[in-house]
Motif scaffolding. Structure first.
Motif, mmCIF file in Angstrom:
data_model
loop_
_atom_site.group_PDB
_atom_site.id
_atom_site.type_symbol
_atom_site.label_atom_id
_atom_site.label_comp_id
_atom_site.label_asym_id
_atom_site.label_seq_id
_atom_site.Cartn_x
_atom_site.Cartn_y
_atom_site.Cartn_z
ATOM 1 N N ALA A 1 0.854 -1.184 0.000
ATOM 2 C CA ALA A 1 0.000 0.000 0.000
ATOM 3 C C ALA A 1 0.894 1.239 0.000
ATOM 4 C CB ALA A 1 -0.911 0.000 1.222
ATOM 5 N N ILE A 2 0.532 2.245 -0.785
ATOM 6 C CA ILE A 2 1.330 3.461 -0.882
ATOM 7 C C ILE A 2 0.401 4.676 -0.872
ATOM 8 C CG2 ILE A 2 1.378 3.378 -3.405
ATOM 9 C CD1 ILE A 2 4.228 4.537 -3.248
ATOM 10 N N GLY A 3 0.818 5.725 -0.187
ATOM 11 C CA GLY A 3 0.037 6.957 -0.134
ATOM 12 C C GLY A 3 0.967 8.155 -0.162
ATOM 13 N N GLN A 4 0.445 9.277 -0.645
ATOM 14 C CA GLN A 4 1.262 10.473 -0.774
ATOM 15 C C GLN A 4 0.487 11.698 -0.282
ATOM 16 O OE1 GLN A 4 2.152 9.657 -5.029
ATOM 17 N NE2 GLN A 4 4.271 9.883 -4.361
ATOM 18 N N PRO A 5 0.685 12.077 0.997
ATOM 19 C CA PRO A 5 0.026 13.284 1.485
ATOM 20 C C PRO A 5 0.721 14.531 0.945
ATOM 21 C CG PRO A 5 1.457 12.404 3.175
ATOM 22 C CD PRO A 5 1.482 11.428 2.015
ATOM 23 N N LEU A 6 -0.028 15.624 0.817
ATOM 24 C CA LEU A 6 0.543 16.887 0.351
ATOM 25 C C LEU A 6 -0.217 18.034 1.004
ATOM 26 C CD1 LEU A 6 2.262 18.686 -1.587
ATOM 27 C CD2 LEU A 6 0.400 18.437 -3.230
ATOM 28 N N VAL A 7 0.537 18.964 1.581
ATOM 29 C CA VAL A 7 -0.048 20.196 2.090
ATOM 30 C C VAL A 7 0.616 21.346 1.344
ATOM 31 C CG1 VAL A 7 -0.131 21.784 4.049
ATOM 32 C CG2 VAL A 7 -0.688 19.390 4.374
ATOM 33 N N ALA A 8 -0.212 22.241 0.814
ATOM 34 C CA ALA A 8 0.276 23.452 0.149
ATOM 35 C C ALA A 8 -0.679 24.572 0.527
ATOM 36 C CB ALA A 8 0.325 23.263 -1.358
ATOM 37 N N ALA A 9 -0.173 25.550 1.271
ATOM 38 C CA ALA A 9 -1.015 26.657 1.733
ATOM 39 C C ALA A 9 -0.136 27.878 1.971
ATOM 40 C CB ALA A 9 -1.737 26.268 3.013
ATOM 41 N N PRO A 10 -0.646 29.076 1.709
ATOM 42 C CA PRO A 10 0.163 30.288 1.900
ATOM 43 C C PRO A 10 0.697 30.450 3.315
ATOM 44 C CG PRO A 10 -1.879 30.811 0.765
ATOM 45 C CD PRO A 10 -1.975 29.375 1.203
ATOM 46 N N ASP A 11 -0.063 29.980 4.329
ATOM 47 C CA ASP A 11 0.394 30.142 5.708
ATOM 48 C C ASP A 11 1.075 28.888 6.255
ATOM 49 O OD1 ASP A 11 -1.900 28.600 5.756
ATOM 50 O OD2 ASP A 11 -2.717 29.528 7.555
ATOM 51 N N PHE A 12 1.475 27.986 5.364
ATOM 52 C CA PHE A 12 2.117 26.745 5.796
ATOM 53 C C PHE A 12 3.554 27.002 6.196
ATOM 54 C CE2 PHE A 12 4.485 22.807 4.967
ATOM 55 C CZ PHE A 12 3.841 21.988 5.866
ATOM 56 N N GLU A 13 3.912 26.478 7.354
ATOM 57 C CA GLU A 13 5.279 26.581 7.841
ATOM 58 C C GLU A 13 5.595 25.293 8.586
ATOM 59 O OE1 GLU A 13 7.350 28.975 11.407
ATOM 60 O OE2 GLU A 13 6.247 30.199 9.982
ATOM 61 N N ILE A 14 6.684 24.628 8.224
ATOM 62 C CA ILE A 14 7.043 23.386 8.897
ATOM 63 C C ILE A 14 8.466 23.499 9.419
ATOM 64 C CG2 ILE A 14 7.830 22.204 6.806
ATOM 65 C CD1 ILE A 14 6.574 19.626 8.023
ATOM 66 N N LYS A 15 8.687 23.055 10.628
ATOM 67 C CA LYS A 15 10.016 23.055 11.224
ATOM 68 C C LYS A 15 10.248 21.669 11.793
ATOM 69 C CE LYS A 15 10.018 27.905 12.508
ATOM 70 N NZ LYS A 15 10.354 28.555 11.374
ATOM 71 N N PRO A 16 11.382 21.097 11.660
ATOM 72 C CA PRO A 16 12.545 21.604 10.927
ATOM 73 C C PRO A 16 12.338 21.472 9.423
ATOM 74 C CG PRO A 16 13.033 19.422 11.749
ATOM 75 C CD PRO A 16 11.638 19.790 12.252
ATOM 76 N N PRO A 17 13.097 22.245 8.623
ATOM 77 C CA PRO A 17 12.902 22.226 7.172
ATOM 78 C C PRO A 17 13.491 21.002 6.475
ATOM 79 C CG PRO A 17 14.632 23.754 7.761
ATOM 80 C CD PRO A 17 14.043 23.250 9.054
ATOM 81 N N GLU A 18 14.097 20.094 7.210
ATOM 82 C CA GLU A 18 14.659 18.912 6.558
ATOM 83 C C GLU A 18 13.648 17.762 6.543
ATOM 84 O OE1 GLU A 18 15.944 19.424 10.683
ATOM 85 O OE2 GLU A 18 16.743 20.513 9.024
ATOM 86 N N VAL A 19 14.023 16.698 5.888
ATOM 87 C CA VAL A 19 13.157 15.519 5.759
ATOM 88 C C VAL A 19 12.824 14.981 7.146
ATOM 89 C CG1 VAL A 19 13.093 13.134 4.927
ATOM 90 C CG2 VAL A 19 14.076 14.931 3.504
ATOM 91 N N GLN A 20 11.563 14.593 7.347
ATOM 92 C CA GLN A 20 11.102 14.037 8.613
ATOM 93 C C GLN A 20 10.598 12.616 8.401
ATOM 94 O OE1 GLN A 20 8.125 17.020 9.633
ATOM 95 N NE2 GLN A 20 9.432 17.670 11.302
ATOM 96 N N PRO A 21 11.442 11.614 8.658
ATOM 97 C CA PRO A 21 10.943 10.236 8.561
ATOM 98 C C PRO A 21 10.113 9.894 9.806
ATOM 99 C CG PRO A 21 13.258 10.237 9.144
ATOM 100 C CD PRO A 21 12.856 11.671 8.954
#
Length: 96
Positions: free
Chosen positions: A26-46
């Motif tokens: 099973a495979i899934g691909q979530p995506l968030v794209a929004a003008p007020d989106f901010e994620i920390k830390p900016p590196e890959v999060q496994p």
């Protein structure tokens, strides 16, 4: 802009090898794209503590977006990973 493709299944080279899906089906691909989106830390999060139950990673983009990918042995475990991704990604919206 995000342009991503994934091809899995018989006839695709290496699709069921240990580097691609291994025993996960099973495979899934979530995506968030929004003008007020901010994620920390900016590196890959496994995430996904038990590899046999699936693994996932979020890979923030340069702009206000973060795609991810999750693989799991079945739909139930995939849903749990995608729910975790939603919690992580939801924490990055509206936090400016």
């Amino acid at each position: 802009m995000l342009d991503q493709a994934a091809e899995h299944g018989p006839g695709e080279p290496g699709w069921d090898g240990p580097v691609v899906l291994a025993h996960h089906r099973a495979i899934g691909q979530p995506l968030v794209a929004a003008p007020d989106f901010e994620i920390k830390p900016p590196e890959v999060q496994p995430f996904g503590d038990v590899p046999e139950n699936g693994r996932a990673a979020l890979t923030p983009l340069a702009g206000p977006a973060a795609p991810g990918i999750a693989v799991a042995p079945d739909g139930l475990r995939l849903r749990r990973l995608l729910d975790t991704a939603q919690i992580i990604l939801g924490a990055g919206v509206g936090k400016s």
